[in-house]
Design a protein around this motif. Structure first.
Motif, PDB file in Angstrom:
ATOM      1  N   ALA A   9     -28.578 -43.512   0.992  1.00 21.34           N
ATOM      2  CA  ALA A   9     -29.153 -44.240   2.124  1.00 21.34           C
ATOM      3  C   ALA A   9     -28.277 -44.481   3.179  1.00 21.34           C
ATOM      4  O   ALA A   9     -28.075 -45.725   3.970  1.00 21.34           O
ATOM      5  CB  ALA A   9     -28.686 -45.571   0.888  1.00 21.34           C
ATOM      6  N   GLY A  10     -27.075 -44.302   3.161  1.00 19.63           N
ATOM      7  CA  GLY A  10     -26.078 -44.349   4.197  1.00 19.63           C
ATOM      8  C   GLY A  10     -24.550 -45.057   4.485  1.00 19.63           C
ATOM      9  O   GLY A  10     -24.526 -45.340   3.558  1.00 19.63           O
ATOM     10  N   PRO A  11     -23.471 -44.096   5.069  1.00 20.96           N
ATOM     11  CA  PRO A  11     -23.882 -43.398   5.604  1.00 20.96           C
ATOM     12  C   PRO A  11     -24.890 -41.834   5.147  1.00 20.96           C
ATOM     13  O   PRO A  11     -25.017 -41.487   3.871  1.00 20.96           O
ATOM     14  CB  PRO A  11     -22.576 -42.245   5.988  1.00 20.96           C
ATOM     15  N   ALA A  12     -26.015 -41.347   6.074  1.00 18.55           N
ATOM     16  CA  ALA A  12     -27.053 -40.174   5.690  1.00 18.55           C
ATOM     17  C   ALA A  12     -26.667 -38.853   6.709  1.00 18.55           C
ATOM     18  O   ALA A  12     -26.250 -39.547   6.917  1.00 18.55           O
ATOM     19  CB  ALA A  12     -28.680 -41.508   5.274  1.00 18.55           C
ATOM     20  N   GLY A  13     -27.861 -39.047   6.058  1.00 15.93           N
ATOM     21  CA  GLY A  13     -27.924 -37.265   7.091  1.00 15.93           C
ATOM     22  C   GLY A  13     -27.871 -37.769   8.160  1.00 15.93           C
ATOM     23  O   GLY A  13     -28.841 -38.061   8.678  1.00 15.93           O
ATOM     24  N   LEU A  14     -27.629 -35.804   8.581  1.00 14.61           N
ATOM     25  CA  LEU A  14     -28.178 -36.594  10.274  1.00 14.61           C
ATOM     26  C   LEU A  14     -28.369 -34.329  10.695  1.00 14.61           C
ATOM     27  O   LEU A  14     -28.476 -33.667   9.920  1.00 14.61           O
ATOM     28  CB  LEU A  14     -26.645 -35.943  11.181  1.00 14.61           C
ATOM     29  N   PRO A  15     -29.268 -34.278  11.303  1.00 15.67           N
ATOM     30  CA  PRO A  15     -30.186 -33.732  11.650  1.00 15.67           C
ATOM     31  C   PRO A  15     -29.365 -32.054  11.557  1.00 15.67           C
ATOM     32  O   PRO A  15     -27.952 -32.174  12.945  1.00 15.67           O
ATOM     33  CB  PRO A  15     -30.569 -33.615  13.150  1.00 15.67           C
TER      34      PRO A  15
END
Length: 361
Positions: A9-15
């Protein structure tokens, strides 16, 4: 290396492309012989990155010149205090619409600064299962501003319409759904968002503030907390989180490359529809507590028959490379955060697992 399906839910994934770009440039940024982290925030190399991030945000949002783009620190939690410090003068009050835990925290912090009132709430037994209707809001036409939280990560609700506040400035915490789709920012006087869910890593907070609001804001507060200070110095009054801004630039550039917010919205809606269809197809196993018209496309929450079954669901999913599925500690249950960077393929993998889990019971 096998990357997991990240539903945190955050910090969450990055592209992944944004991370790979950072990996390539980490030791030597554009032939300068050092990392962007080692560059002066007042040097030409970082200044170009900084300004590109601002330009990309304006382009993606269709933001007019009537707004400042400000980069601050402290996350949404600091904005809970900074908003009333700037916008709530003595003798005035502000309206707060409560739709979840974070809007409650924003209200409590504002109370420490000035006079506030609850203009609407959908809390029932300390839980929020829907967004209020316009007719349920009791708005003060003389309020300094109206505050709302557009997406509620704890309870899985999201505004799919905007309240009519008349001439009263509308302020929004968009930390968990900024850039999830195209939106008319001109409906808002000020928007703030912690970057760590949709647009970058933790450590940077984006503020979109109407210029006239900044000009008329209070000047009897510390300089470092004034929006006008950041506006006058292009958010470079003091040393900003340079690497966080750099990574945000990478994410924004990638977002534009894939087709902008139209493509982002298409993917996000597909992910949400896949999940909700799977949940609704197995009512004996999965139960979504949120009313359908208020369901979030960023944080999908549901319950199983027992806490023991929920723990088994999370543990079995983790063994298959799907992480971050446990609900918030204050709410329990399951929470699937499907922010912009979560691939459709990850949701397809999760829904296949859910169908199998439902069969096994």
């Amino acid at each position: 290396m096998a990357r997991v399906h990240n539903f945190n839910a955050g910090p969450a994934g990055l592209p992944l492309p944004a991370l790979e770009r950072a990996q390539r440039e980490l030791l030597d940024f554009e032939g300068t012989g050092m990392s962007i982290m080692e560059h002066s925030h007042r040097g030409k190399a970082f200044e170009a990155v900084h300004n590109e991030a601002i330009s990309l945000l304006r382009q993606l949002l269709g933001l007019s010149d009537d707004y400042h783009v400000l980069f601050m620190q402290g996350g949404a939690a600091m904005q809970f205090a900074v908003v009333p410090m700037n916008l709530l003068p003595p003798g005035r009050s502000a309206d707060y619409i409560l739709t979840g835990g974070w809007s409650e925290k924003a209200l409590e912090e504002a109370k420490r600064v000035g006079t506030v009132r609850v203009a609407g709430s959908t809390a029932v037994d300390k839980r929020y299962t829907r967004i209020p209707h316009q007719g349920e809001l009791s708005l003060d036409p003389n309020a300094a501003y109206v505050h709302m939280t557009t997406n509620n990560t704890l309870f899985g609700t999201q505004w799919h319409w905007l309240p009519d506040t008349g001439d009263v400035p509308l302020v929004a915490d968009m930390s968990s759904d900024i850039l999830w789709r195209k939106m008319d920012i001109s409906r808002f006087a000020l928007v703030y968002a912690g970057a760590q869910k949709n647009i970058g890593p933790s450590g940077i907070t984006v503020v979109l503030a109407r210029k006239d609001l900044v000009d008329s804001a209070r000047k009897d507060i510390p300089v470092i907390f004034r929006y006008a200070t950041y506006a006058a110095n292009n958010s470079l009054y003091n040393t900003p989180p340079t690497f966080a801004i750099y990574l945000m630039r990478n994410v924004l550039a990638y977002t534009l490359e894939i087709g902008g917010l139209e493509e982002v919205e298409r993917r996000n809606r597909k992910k949400g529809e896949l999940l909700y269809e799977t949940i609704d197809a197995h009512p004996d196993v999965f139960r979504a507590p949120v009313e359908k018209e208020s369901r979030s496309f960023m944080n999908v929450v549901f319950r199983l028959a027992s806490e023991e079954m929920e723990k088994r669901f999370v543990a079995e999913a983790a063994k298959e490379g799907m992480v971050g599925l446990a609900g918030h500690r204050s709410t329990g249950g399951i929470r699937v955060s499907i922010y912009n960077a979560v691939p459709v393929a990850s949701v397809e993998r999760l829904t296949a697992f859910m169908r199998d889990f439902a069969k096994r019971g």
